[in-house]
Scaffold this active site. Structure first.
Site, PDB file in Angstrom:
ATOM      1  CB  CYS A 235      -0.968  -0.023   1.178  1.00 40.32           C
ATOM      2  SG  CYS A 235      -0.185  -0.030   2.807  1.00 40.32           S
TER       3      CYS A 235
ATOM      4  NE  ARG B  24      -4.474   1.480   1.818  1.00 34.97           N
ATOM      5  CZ  ARG B  24      -4.277   2.234   0.757  1.00 34.97           C
ATOM      6  NH1 ARG B  24      -5.136   2.165  -0.260  1.00 34.97           N
ATOM      7  NH2 ARG B  24      -3.235   3.043   0.662  1.00 34.97           N
TER       8      ARG B  24
ATOM      9  CG  ASP C  93      -5.265   5.961   2.603  1.00 33.30           C
ATOM     10  OD1 ASP C  93      -5.286   5.591   3.790  1.00 33.30           O
ATOM     11  OD2 ASP C  93      -4.459   6.792   2.158  1.00 33.30           O
TER      12      ASP C  93
HETATM   13  P1  4NP Z   1      -1.767   2.790   4.146  1.00 39.00           P
HETATM   14  O1  4NP Z   1      -2.421   4.122   4.751  1.00 39.00           O
HETATM   15  O2  4NP Z   1      -1.235   3.165   2.771  1.00 39.00           O
HETATM   16  O3  4NP Z   1      -2.911   1.843   4.061  1.00 39.00           O
HETATM   17  O4  4NP Z   1      -0.674   2.384   5.109  1.00 39.00           O
HETATM   18  C1  4NP Z   1      -1.757   5.338   4.859  1.00 39.00           C
HETATM   19  C2  4NP Z   1      -0.879   5.545   5.897  1.00 39.00           C
HETATM   20  C3  4NP Z   1      -0.248   6.777   6.030  1.00 39.00           C
HETATM   21  C4  4NP Z   1      -0.511   7.791   5.131  1.00 39.00           C
HETATM   22  C5  4NP Z   1      -1.397   7.571   4.082  1.00 39.00           C
HETATM   23  C6  4NP Z   1      -2.007   6.351   3.950  1.00 39.00           C
HETATM   24  N1  4NP Z   1       0.118   9.066   5.292  1.00 39.00           N
HETATM   25  O5  4NP Z   1      -0.281   9.997   4.580  1.00 39.00           O
HETATM   26  O6  4NP Z   1       1.037   9.194   6.113  1.00 39.00           O
END
Ligand code: 4NP
Length: 163
Positions: free
Chosen positions: A13, A19, A130
């Site tokens: 991800c 995710r 997300d």
């Molecule tokens: P992930 O979610 O891609 O599912 O781990 C996110 C975690 C952090 C961020 C964005 C999405 N961020 O902007 O820091």
């Protein structure tokens, strides 16, 4: 099939704190329950590298624990060497999918990259959303989608690589 006769699966991800660690934890539990864990190598990574070495987001861990999962991986960044190490690379959304494809050395290697939603069995969704800026519902939806898609993924892999 990867090195050592194991099937290797990488969930990817953006941050590798919501995710993809959930996908990793859900898939590992599924393998344990089916006594298949020794036949697989499972990991997760993020395209961004923004949260290197962090545990999964506290909210993701909490929602996972309520369903009996332990999400305890440490965040790392996806690297082109992952194309050599993994047989199946699962992207959570289209941004992840195209970011990974852009790093692939050739078209043959690109075939290892799949959208996680392509393995959904009962639910319909065009990406795993997300949850980072969402409320509790967003985290529950991620778990619902990943449980469904992990089941479909395992069926697909076992139909090809299973012994
Ligand atoms: P992930 O979610 O891609 O599912 O781990 C996110 C975690 C952090 C961020 C964005 C999405 N961020 O902007 O820091």
């Amino acid at each position: 099939m990867g090195k050592g006769g194991k099937v290797s699966v990488l969930f990817v991800c953006l941050g590798n704190i919501c995710r993809s660690p959930a996908g990793e934890g859900i898939f590992k539990k599924m393998l344990n329950e089916r006594v298949l864990a020794d036949s697989y190598h499972v990991d997760s990574a993020g395209t961004s590298g923004w949260h290197i070495n962090e545990l999964p987001d506290r909210r993701m861990r909490l929602h996972g624990e309520r369903r009996g999962y332990t999400f305890d991986s440490r965040s790392r960044k996806f690297t082109p060497s992952d194309f050599e190490k993994f047989d199946y690379i699962l992207a959570m959304d289209d941004n992840n999918y195209y970011d990974i494809l852009a790093l692939a050395p050739d078209v043959e290697v690109q075939k290892k990259v799949h959208r996680m939603v392509d393995f959904l069995q009962k639910l319909t969704h065009d990406h795993i959303p997300d949850p980072y800026y969402s409320g509790a519902d967003g985290f529950e939806l991620v778990l619902d989608l990943l449980e469904d898609a992990c089941g479909g993924l395992l069926k697909e892999i076992e139909s090809h690589d299973g012994k």
